[in-house]
Enzyme design. Structure first.
Site, PDB file in Angstrom:
ATOM      1  N   GLU A 396      36.256  44.374  33.992  1.00  0.00           N
ATOM      2  CA  GLU A 396      34.966  43.758  33.685  1.00  0.00           C
ATOM      3  C   GLU A 396      33.815  44.633  34.163  1.00  0.00           C
ATOM      4  O   GLU A 396      33.693  44.928  35.350  1.00  0.00           O
ATOM      5  CB  GLU A 396      34.909  42.379  34.324  1.00  0.00           C
ATOM      6  CG  GLU A 396      35.951  41.439  33.745  1.00  0.00           C
ATOM      7  CD  GLU A 396      36.256  40.249  34.617  1.00  0.00           C
ATOM      8  OE1 GLU A 396      36.583  39.184  34.066  1.00  0.00           O
ATOM      9  OE2 GLU A 396      36.178  40.379  35.851  1.00  0.00           O
ATOM     10  N   ARG A 476      36.012  35.637  47.480  1.00  0.00           N
ATOM     11  CA  ARG A 476      34.795  35.586  46.677  1.00  0.00           C
ATOM     12  C   ARG A 476      33.795  34.631  47.305  1.00  0.00           C
ATOM     13  O   ARG A 476      33.776  33.428  47.017  1.00  0.00           O
ATOM     14  CB  ARG A 476      35.150  35.184  45.240  1.00  0.00           C
ATOM     15  CG  ARG A 476      36.008  36.232  44.544  1.00  0.00           C
ATOM     16  CD  ARG A 476      36.393  35.799  43.138  1.00  0.00           C
ATOM     17  NE  ARG A 476      37.217  36.803  42.488  1.00  0.00           N
ATOM     18  CZ  ARG A 476      37.697  36.687  41.248  1.00  0.00           C
ATOM     19  NH1 ARG A 476      37.435  35.586  40.550  1.00  0.00           N
ATOM     20  NH2 ARG A 476      38.442  37.640  40.728  1.00  0.00           N
TER      21      ARG A 476
END
Length: 544
Positions: A396, A476
């Site tokens: 990504e 995260r």
């Protein structure tokens, strides 16, 4: 003499024991305060009740600059006790008091986990909760909730301190887990359960030529898992800089195409682009037809036909994102038949200064190695081209034009630790490593956002690169916006602002809302799609 000393010591021990007060541990959150939530966690309070029998009082003090008229209520909740197996470690909550992943239950405190002890409506600068709440022997948890009024400005901040706690009518010593911080507003654009969907993932965000904010994302109806599943592309519009959002629109959906169930016609991982020359808005996404119900990343195969490999699909809007065209299949224009999977880099694309439209892409090549690159159109989206990958073992990516004709590709790197960064001056025919490659921007292997802001488009009058991601190497969390004034060579600590310290899926996408503020749509710890507006002066606190 010894007898007298013993009696004195016994007296002192009894006196100290009788007057001892347990220490109260406090953690102030650094997570978005959602305007659309009834409850937001402001403080966690941990009381290890060794001596104390009651919590009598908690006092808060709001800063002088806080707009108190925007606050609807401040509440004190009791969160219960701690499990014995965790008693040797310091936690500040036994559960998530306001869930972020429970469909239909994400905007208010879960009453199964908390008991409301006290509430102050329309509070003054000083808030005193009186409770005389009986404590359970051992560890007790309380928390402070904040509820804002619906018209609260997204640019408002809450500066508040927890000043004192009384146990058994005595002032208790306070131990703070971290320094006091300012709380920022946010809006939960999409939350679990909205419009009957279990989850929303993969944000993209742009500002149209008319100033409309357009957020795109996966509508993941059954669960949060990736394709192949029942997934459609959703769009949310805001015409007031993110203060309010219109009902969700569906921009791309394939239903039961070809006689297959919806779960085998998913389309996802969108990227959105504004053609700044014409105003047309484009969305690109990957459609997977068939492939069973396993993950498309593994099950998409070489070839070109829809029954074996993922299809690269575009839709466009020529009315500022209100309606969308039928899907346009560009797979044969850009995919190599030997590749297993071709899809976009989720987030956003750009219009170059010469008018070329550019989307980041990723693909799994014939050796099953992932790569990142770009695809582009020089004829306003009629045809698309793709040259060479920027770097292998990357996925990504996001693209920015850092000089006229010079593109920077910032990539998720499967090796972990830090972002890969490459430069092309010929639309991807050749690539060179940027000095920051694999060294400057740490990551936990996650999607990130990168936008370039020209000098004439911001209040500083300087060219700025803005970058956002989970600012960690593991997990995260700590979603942070960083700024660079030297083309991405450095992102100094004084050019950063952290928005969310807690855990989420971590994807983000940014856009300039106006010359003074940047907008970010991201997967936060409090909502699947959280929007925040941040002043550039809060990110770049000093200029050199």
């Amino acid at each position: 003499m010894k007898k007298n000393i013993t009696l004195i010591l016994l007296f002192l021990a009894t006196f100290i024991s009788a007057n001892a007060v347990d220490t109260v541990k406090v953690k102030q959150t650094q997570i978005p305060i959602l305007i659309d939530r009834t409850d937001n966690v402001l403080f966690y309070i941990r009381i290890e009740a060794q001596q104390a029998k009651q919590l009598n009082e908690v006092t808060l003090q709001f800063g002088e600059d806080v707009n108190l008229s925007e606050i609807k209520a401040v509440k004190l909740y009791y969160g219960g006790t701690e499990a014995a197996q965790r008693a040797e470690q310091v936690y500040y909550a036994p559960v998530q008091y306001v869930p972020s992943n429970s469909p239909g239950k994400t905007r208010f405190a879960n009453s199964s986990y908390s008991i409301k002890v006290a509430e102050k409506l329309s509070p003054k600068n000083k808030v005193v909760f009186t409770s005389n709440y009986n404590l359970f022997p051992g560890i007790n948890y309380f928390w402070i909730s904040l509820e804002m009024k619906p018209k609260t400005s997204l640019l408002s901040k809450i500066d508040v301190e927890l000043n004192s706690v009384k146990l058994d009518s005595k002032m208790a010593p306070l131990a703070f887990a971290d320094e006091s911080n300012v709380h920022r507003m946010g809006y939960g654009v999409r939350q679990a359960g909205d419009d009957g969907s279990a989850a929303f993932r993969i944000p993209g965000l742009v500002t149209s030529n008319k100033g409309t904010l357009l957020g795109v994302y996966d509508i993941r109806y059954n669960s949060s898992v990736d394709l192949q599943e029942y997934v459609e592309i959703g769009v949310s519009r805001s015409i007031d800089k993110g203060q309010t959002w219109e009902p969700m629109r569906v921009a791309m959906s394939f239903g039961e195409y070809g006689g297959l169930p919806k779960t085998q016609n998913g389309v996802g991982d969108p990227s959105i682009l504004v053609d700044e020359k014409t105003g047309t808005i484009w969305i690109v996404a990957a459609w997977t037809h068939g492939l069973g119900n396993g993950r498309a990343w593994v099950n998409s195969q070489p070839g070109m036909d829809m029954n074996h490999t993922a299809q690269l699909m575009l839709v466009k809007s020529e009315d500022d994102g209100k309606t969308w065209s039928k899907p346009i299949n560009v797979t044969e224009q850009v995919k190599d038949p030997s590749w297993y999977f071709l899809l976009q880099g989720p987030g956003r694309g750009i219009t170059m200064q010469d008018g070329a439209l550019v989307f980041p892409i990723q693909f799994i090549d014939s050796t099953r190695t992932p790569n990142a690159g770009i695809m582009y159109s020089k004829d306003r989206g009629k045809t698309w081209n793709l040259h060479n990958a920027a770097r292998s073992k990357t996925t990504e990516a996001q693209v920015a034009e850092i000089e006229p004709g010079v593109l920077m590709l910032n990539m998720r790197d499967d090796r972990g630790g830090s972002r890969a960064v490459s430069i092309t001056k010929d639309l991807g025919k050749t690539w060179t490593e940027h000095p920051s490659n694999r060294s400057l921007l740490q990551e936990p292997v996650c999607m990130a956002s990168l936008i370039s802001v020209n000098a004439e488009d911001n209040v500083f009058g300087k060219d700025i690169l803005l970058f956002s991601n989970p600012n960690t190497t593991k997990g995260r969390h700590h979603i942070t916006i960083k700024a660079s004034l030297d083309g991405g060579l450095t992102f100094p600590e004084e050019y950063q602002v952290m928005l969310d310290e807690d855990y989420g899926w971590g994807y983000s996408c940014m856009t300039m809302v106006d010359k003074e503020t940047v907008g970010i749509l991201y997967e936060s710890s409090v909502a699947h799609m959280t929007f925040q507006r941040v002043k550039l002066t809060d990110i770049i606190r000093t200029t050199k």
